[in-house]
Design a protein around this motif. Sequence first.
Motif, PDB file in Angstrom:
ATOM      1  N   TRP A  11       3.037  -8.492   2.606  1.00  0.00           N
ATOM      2  CA  TRP A  11       1.807  -7.995   3.107  1.00  0.00           C
ATOM      3  C   TRP A  11       1.876  -6.426   3.859  1.00  0.00           C
ATOM      4  O   TRP A  11       2.611  -6.603   4.768  1.00  0.00           O
ATOM      5  CB  TRP A  11       0.824  -8.906   3.707  1.00  0.00           C
ATOM      6  CG  TRP A  11       0.334 -10.238   3.087  1.00  0.00           C
ATOM      7  CD1 TRP A  11       0.991 -11.393   3.720  1.00  0.00           C
ATOM      8  CD2 TRP A  11      -0.347 -10.452   2.247  1.00  0.00           C
ATOM      9  NE1 TRP A  11       0.169 -12.404   2.815  1.00  0.00           N
ATOM     10  CE2 TRP A  11      -0.513 -11.670   1.824  1.00  0.00           C
ATOM     11  CE3 TRP A  11      -1.007  -9.638   1.281  1.00  0.00           C
ATOM     12  CZ2 TRP A  11      -1.355 -12.077   0.794  1.00  0.00           C
ATOM     13  CZ3 TRP A  11      -1.819  -9.845   0.058  1.00  0.00           C
ATOM     14  CH2 TRP A  11      -1.830 -11.443  -0.045  1.00  0.00           C
ATOM     15  N   ILE A  62      -3.753  -6.377   1.952  1.00  0.00           N
ATOM     16  CA  ILE A  62      -4.342  -7.560   2.108  1.00  0.00           C
ATOM     17  C   ILE A  62      -5.589  -7.529   1.481  1.00  0.00           C
ATOM     18  O   ILE A  62      -6.168  -6.714   1.696  1.00  0.00           O
ATOM     19  CB  ILE A  62      -4.509  -8.027   3.565  1.00  0.00           C
ATOM     20  CG1 ILE A  62      -3.191  -7.654   4.582  1.00  0.00           C
ATOM     21  CG2 ILE A  62      -5.396  -9.023   3.933  1.00  0.00           C
ATOM     22  CD1 ILE A  62      -3.543  -7.648   5.891  1.00  0.00           C
ATOM     23  N   HIS A  73      -9.077 -12.407   5.662  1.00  0.00           N
ATOM     24  CA  HIS A  73      -8.398 -11.452   5.548  1.00  0.00           C
ATOM     25  C   HIS A  73      -8.065 -10.771   7.071  1.00  0.00           C
ATOM     26  O   HIS A  73      -6.935 -10.230   7.417  1.00  0.00           O
ATOM     27  CB  HIS A  73      -9.319 -10.048   5.137  1.00  0.00           C
ATOM     28  CG  HIS A  73      -8.655  -8.940   5.093  1.00  0.00           C
ATOM     29  ND1 HIS A  73      -8.964  -7.972   6.192  1.00  0.00           N
ATOM     30  CD2 HIS A  73      -8.231  -8.134   4.145  1.00  0.00           C
ATOM     31  CE1 HIS A  73      -8.493  -6.853   5.940  1.00  0.00           C
ATOM     32  NE2 HIS A  73      -7.921  -6.847   4.654  1.00  0.00           N
ATOM     33  N   VAL A  76      -5.155 -12.819   8.419  1.00  0.00           N
ATOM     34  CA  VAL A  76      -3.751 -12.357   7.968  1.00  0.00           C
ATOM     35  C   VAL A  76      -3.418 -11.006   8.914  1.00  0.00           C
ATOM     36  O   VAL A  76      -2.442 -11.000   9.217  1.00  0.00           O
ATOM     37  CB  VAL A  76      -3.837 -12.018   6.417  1.00  0.00           C
ATOM     38  CG1 VAL A  76      -2.433 -11.273   6.077  1.00  0.00           C
ATOM     39  CG2 VAL A  76      -3.967 -13.286   5.687  1.00  0.00           C
TER      40      VAL A  76
END
Length: 141
Positions: A11, A62, A73, A76
């Motif tokens: 990511w 992401i 989102h 993360v």
Amino acid sequence: MSITISTINLWVHDQEVALDFWTNKVGFELRSDASFPEMPGFRWLTVGPKDQPDIEVVLMEIPGAPVLTDEQHDLVEKVMSQGLVGAIFLVTDDVRRDYDELSARGVEFTEKPEQRPYGIDCGFRDPSGNQIRLAQITADF
């Protein structure tokens, strides 16, 4: 059966920044850079070690909806900022040489090369906070 690894997902906050870091600082090569009209905003971006053409690292932004909710989102992003999401383990035949070369290219290390039971090891982070370990393996285990 013959199962192998072809791609690993990492990511990233910004694909352009990640691409610059992995190609110009770490020395990987660009493998794929594709966008698809049927998937607006999606970019498939991969890099990999020059001497290992069968392995690619996907530099994936992401995603938002419909893949992740706004809450997912944000979660993360939060754990990425703490270096808790992605990790890649790289090996080399001379970690001190590569530490010096990568440092000269602007890679900021979180740990200098140190002797460990398995070899010499050091660490750095990419611009998105992913942890990267660089090791020279000197022991069988």
